[in-house]
Design a protein around this motif. Structure first.
Motif, short mmCIF file in Angstrom:
data_model
loop_
_atom_site.label_atom_id
_atom_site.label_comp_id
_atom_site.label_asym_id
_atom_site.label_seq_id
_atom_site.Cartn_x
_atom_site.Cartn_y
_atom_site.Cartn_z
N LEU A 140 0.81 -1.22 0.00
CA LEU A 140 0.00 0.00 0.00
C LEU A 140 0.84 1.27 0.00
CD1 LEU A 140 -2.88 -0.87 2.52
CD2 LEU A 140 -2.86 -1.08 0.03
N ASP A 141 2.15 1.11 0.14
CA ASP A 141 3.05 2.26 0.13
C ASP A 141 3.19 2.78 -1.31
OD1 ASP A 141 5.47 3.91 0.05
OD2 ASP A 141 5.79 3.19 2.10
N SER A 142 3.05 4.08 -1.48
CA SER A 142 3.09 4.67 -2.83
C SER A 142 4.43 4.48 -3.52
CB SER A 142 2.75 6.16 -2.76
OG SER A 142 3.69 6.85 -1.96
N SER A 143 5.48 4.20 -2.74
CA SER A 143 6.80 4.01 -3.34
C SER A 143 7.09 2.54 -3.66
CB SER A 143 7.89 4.55 -2.41
OG SER A 143 7.86 3.87 -1.16
N LYS A 144 6.14 1.67 -3.39
CA LYS A 144 6.30 0.26 -3.69
C LYS A 144 6.31 0.03 -5.19
CE LYS A 144 6.37 -4.17 -2.50
NZ LYS A 144 7.57 -4.77 -1.89
N SER A 145 7.00 -1.03 -5.63
CA SER A 145 7.06 -1.37 -7.05
C SER A 145 5.66 -1.43 -7.66
CB SER A 145 7.76 -2.72 -7.22
OG SER A 145 7.40 -3.33 -8.44
N LEU A 146 5.50 -0.75 -8.79
CA LEU A 146 4.20 -0.74 -9.47
C LEU A 146 3.80 -2.15 -9.90
CD1 LEU A 146 2.12 1.45 -10.19
CD2 LEU A 146 3.15 1.59 -12.45
N ARG A 147 4.79 -2.95 -10.30
CA ARG A 147 4.51 -4.33 -10.69
C ARG A 147 3.98 -5.14 -9.51
NH1 ARG A 147 5.43 -7.92 -14.57
NH2 ARG A 147 6.44 -6.34 -15.88
N ASP A 148 4.59 -4.98 -8.34
CA ASP A 148 4.12 -5.69 -7.15
C ASP A 148 2.70 -5.28 -6.80
OD1 ASP A 148 6.54 -6.97 -6.99
OD2 ASP A 148 7.33 -5.73 -5.35
N GLN A 149 2.42 -3.99 -6.93
CA GLN A 149 1.06 -3.50 -6.66
C GLN A 149 0.07 -4.09 -7.65
OE1 GLN A 149 1.59 0.77 -6.78
NE2 GLN A 149 1.95 0.88 -4.57
N MET A 150 0.45 -4.14 -8.91
CA MET A 150 -0.44 -4.70 -9.93
C MET A 150 -0.77 -6.16 -9.62
SD MET A 150 -0.70 -6.82 -12.79
CE MET A 150 0.86 -6.97 -13.66
N LYS A 151 0.24 -6.95 -9.30
CA LYS A 151 0.03 -8.37 -9.05
C LYS A 151 -0.85 -8.61 -7.83
CE LYS A 151 4.22 -10.26 -11.20
NZ LYS A 151 5.49 -10.99 -10.96
N PRO A 157 -7.13 -10.19 -7.29
CA PRO A 157 -8.59 -10.08 -7.16
C PRO A 157 -9.33 -10.48 -8.44
CG PRO A 157 -7.53 -8.15 -6.25
CD PRO A 157 -6.46 -8.92 -6.96
N LEU A 158 -8.79 -10.07 -9.60
CA LEU A 158 -9.45 -10.43 -10.86
C LEU A 158 -9.36 -11.93 -11.12
CD1 LEU A 158 -8.31 -7.48 -13.18
CD2 LEU A 158 -10.64 -7.98 -12.42
N LEU A 159 -8.27 -12.54 -10.71
CA LEU A 159 -8.10 -13.99 -10.88
C LEU A 159 -9.23 -14.74 -10.19
CD1 LEU A 159 -6.25 -16.30 -11.90
CD2 LEU A 159 -5.07 -16.17 -9.70
N SER A 191 2.14 -0.62 -19.76
CA SER A 191 2.72 -1.95 -19.98
C SER A 191 2.13 -2.99 -19.03
CB SER A 191 4.23 -1.88 -19.82
OG SER A 191 4.81 -3.16 -19.92
N LEU A 192 1.98 -2.62 -17.77
CA LEU A 192 1.46 -3.55 -16.76
C LEU A 192 -0.02 -3.84 -17.00
CD1 LEU A 192 3.26 -2.17 -13.59
CD2 LEU A 192 3.64 -4.39 -14.69
N LEU A 193 -0.77 -2.83 -17.41
CA LEU A 193 -2.19 -3.05 -17.72
C LEU A 193 -2.32 -3.98 -18.94
CD1 LEU A 193 -3.63 0.55 -17.22
CD2 LEU A 193 -4.02 -1.44 -15.75
N GLY A 194 -1.50 -3.75 -19.95
CA GLY A 194 -1.52 -4.62 -21.12
C GLY A 194 -1.14 -6.05 -20.77
N GLU A 195 -0.15 -6.20 -19.90
CA GLU A 195 0.29 -7.53 -19.46
C GLU A 195 -0.85 -8.25 -18.75
OE1 GLU A 195 3.17 -9.03 -15.90
OE2 GLU A 195 4.06 -7.60 -17.31
N ALA A 196 -1.57 -7.54 -17.90
CA ALA A 196 -2.70 -8.15 -17.19
C ALA A 196 -3.80 -8.57 -18.16
CB ALA A 196 -3.25 -7.18 -16.15
N ASP A 199 -3.21 -11.85 -19.86
CA ASP A 199 -3.12 -13.02 -18.98
C ASP A 199 -4.31 -13.95 -19.24
OD1 ASP A 199 -3.01 -14.86 -16.89
OD2 ASP A 199 -2.25 -13.37 -15.47
N PRO A 200 -4.08 -15.17 -19.72
CA PRO A 200 -5.19 -16.09 -20.04
C PRO A 200 -5.96 -16.56 -18.82
CG PRO A 200 -3.08 -17.22 -20.22
CD PRO A 200 -2.76 -15.77 -20.01
N GLU A 201 -5.38 -16.39 -17.62
CA GLU A 201 -6.06 -16.84 -16.40
C GLU A 201 -7.06 -15.82 -15.86
OE1 GLU A 201 -3.09 -17.89 -13.57
OE2 GLU A 201 -2.53 -19.74 -14.60
N LEU A 202 -7.02 -14.62 -16.41
CA LEU A 202 -7.94 -13.59 -15.93
C LEU A 202 -9.21 -13.55 -16.78
CD1 LEU A 202 -5.63 -10.53 -15.10
CD2 LEU A 202 -6.34 -12.44 -13.65
N PRO A 203 -10.31 -13.08 -16.20
CA PRO A 203 -11.54 -12.95 -17.00
C PRO A 203 -11.38 -11.85 -18.04
CG PRO A 203 -11.80 -11.89 -14.87
CD PRO A 203 -10.49 -12.62 -14.81
#
Length: 423
Positions: A140-151, A157-159, A191-196, A199-203
């Protein structure tokens, strides 16, 4: 423990970034009967169930991107995922970026904000979101890796919604004004949104993203899953005519003595707007400022726009409106100060920070700038510019053609609150 975790997320989420947040009032919205073909196209794309996609809606300042984003978000909010559901709607989350609010100009809390909205809309994933935060509170820290936040806050949750959403129309995320986010993080976010989305496992989910046509965004979008829609050059003359007609009808309902506007005058104003809604909107805010007689203001606006060529740059209209102020140079200075603040401030605080000399006439000066900014009746509420093009206008001294204009100066106390980009 779960409630404590949820409370932490609610405190971190940027509530002002939600499409219907009171912080964003007045909300830009497509008037009924306008943008009909465009909205039909977008809604059709959002109904497709074959694969996830990013729909990129781009255009120059003032063509109505945020109004379209709000209107689409509002429609998705009104549509249930299934006929029997009581809570779940197709609007999975929204984030409306803004340079005038610190928390809305970065990606630091982007995924936390979407996770909070997603779990509010789909209670079945609330436990998954809480678990992700408990396992890694630093996410939840704003300085945390954006990739870690995305995952943790987006993918996980979407999974867990994949089975729940099978056979349902796709949920939709609406992201507005990405160009108002700090450029250094935009490419990673796209890039991270496109990667998500790949992802074939997501709806199947869809993302409507709006921005100006800026090179760093265009390059990032090209690498992802996208459908591009340009608003530049779109024929919206009739839509702007409808907008002006509706606005004058509303004005007449509040001012019965206001005359019926002749069709040729209405057509002339619509034509002068040059297919830019921000020009038409500014015209109406000038006429109906709640301070002057609208009949006099209409005649003045017709005079101001009489020599404007169709499609004239919006800055020229701003120049002409500023020229009507009692002290145009001082009005420009105050407009610059309000536009440059990193976070909006109320008039009382702006006056205090400017000091007893320069701050003594803030209220008087700002009243003349109601075409450019929302000035609340409650003096404790912040003053906000209406549109980012106003910030663009004052950020480059060459945009203003007022005679005898001097670059602004402001005391250190005000500079500490602001992000000046002026000369």
């Amino acid at each position: 423990m779960a409630e404590g975790t949820w409370e932490k997320l609610s405190q971190v989420a940027v509530l002002g970034a939600e499409y219907d947040s009171p912080e964003r009032q007045p909300h830009p919205k497509c008037l009924e009967g306008t943008r009909v073909d465009l909205l039909k196209l977008i809604h059709g794309l959002l109904d497709k169930r074959e694969k996830s996609q990013i729909i990129w809606l781009h255009g120059t300042a003032g063509v109505g991107k945020s109004a379209v984003a709000f209107t689409v978000a509002e429609r998705m909010k009104s549509l249930k995922i299934t006929p029997n559901t009581k809570i779940e709607t197709r609007l999975a989350g929204t984030f409306f970026f803004s340079r005038k609010h610190t928390k809305r100009s970065t990606t630091g809390q982007f995924f936390a904000t979407l996770a909070y909205q997603l779990a509010s809309n789909f209670p079945s994933v609330r436990n998954d979101v809480n678990r992700a935060v408990r396992e890694n509170p630093a996410v939840l820290d704003s300085s945390k890796s954006l990739r870690d936040q995305m995952k943790a806050l987006f993918r996980q949750p979407l999974l867990h919604l994949q089975l729940r959403l099978r056979g349902c129309p796709p949920p939709v995320f609406v992201i507005d004004a990405l160009d108002e986010c700090k450029p250094e993080t935009v490419a990673d976010l796209i890039s991270l949104l496109g990667e998500a989305l790949r992802d074939p496992e997501l709806p199947v989910i869809h993302i409507l993203l709006t921005s100006r046509l800026e090179e760093h965004i265009r390059k990032a979008i090209q690498k992802g899953i996208s459908r591009t829609i340009s608003l530049d050059g779109e024929d919206v003359d009739n839509d702007i005519y409808i907008f002006l007609q509706h606005s004058f009808t509303e004005l007449q309902s509040r001012h019965p003595d206001f005359p019926q506007l002749a069709a040729d005058k209405l057509t002339r104003l619509a034509n002068r707007a040059g297919r830019r809604f921000i020009v038409a909107s500014t015209m109406m805010k000038f006429v109906d400022d709640g301070y002057n007689d609208p009949r006099d203001r209409l005649e003045l606006m017709l005079e101001l726009t009489n020599e404007l060529l169709p499609g004239t740059e919006v800055y020229e209209l701003y120049n002409r409106i500023l020229a009507t102020c009692s002290d145009p140079s001082r009005a420009y200075q105050y407009l610059s100060i309000v536009a440059a603040l990193a976070d909006p401030l109320p008039i009382s605080q702006i006056s205090k920070l400017l000091g007893p000399g320069q701050g003594s006439d803030v209220t008087t000066a700002l009243v003349q700038l109601r075409s450019f900014m929302d000035i609340p009746t409650d003096s404790s509420h912040p003053v906000n510019i209406y549109h980012s093009s106003i910030r663009d206008y004052v950020s480059d001294f060459s945009h203003c053609s007022l005679p005898g204009l001097q670059p602004i100066t402001a005391p250190h106390s005000l500079l500490a609150y602001s992000s000046f980009r002026l000369m």
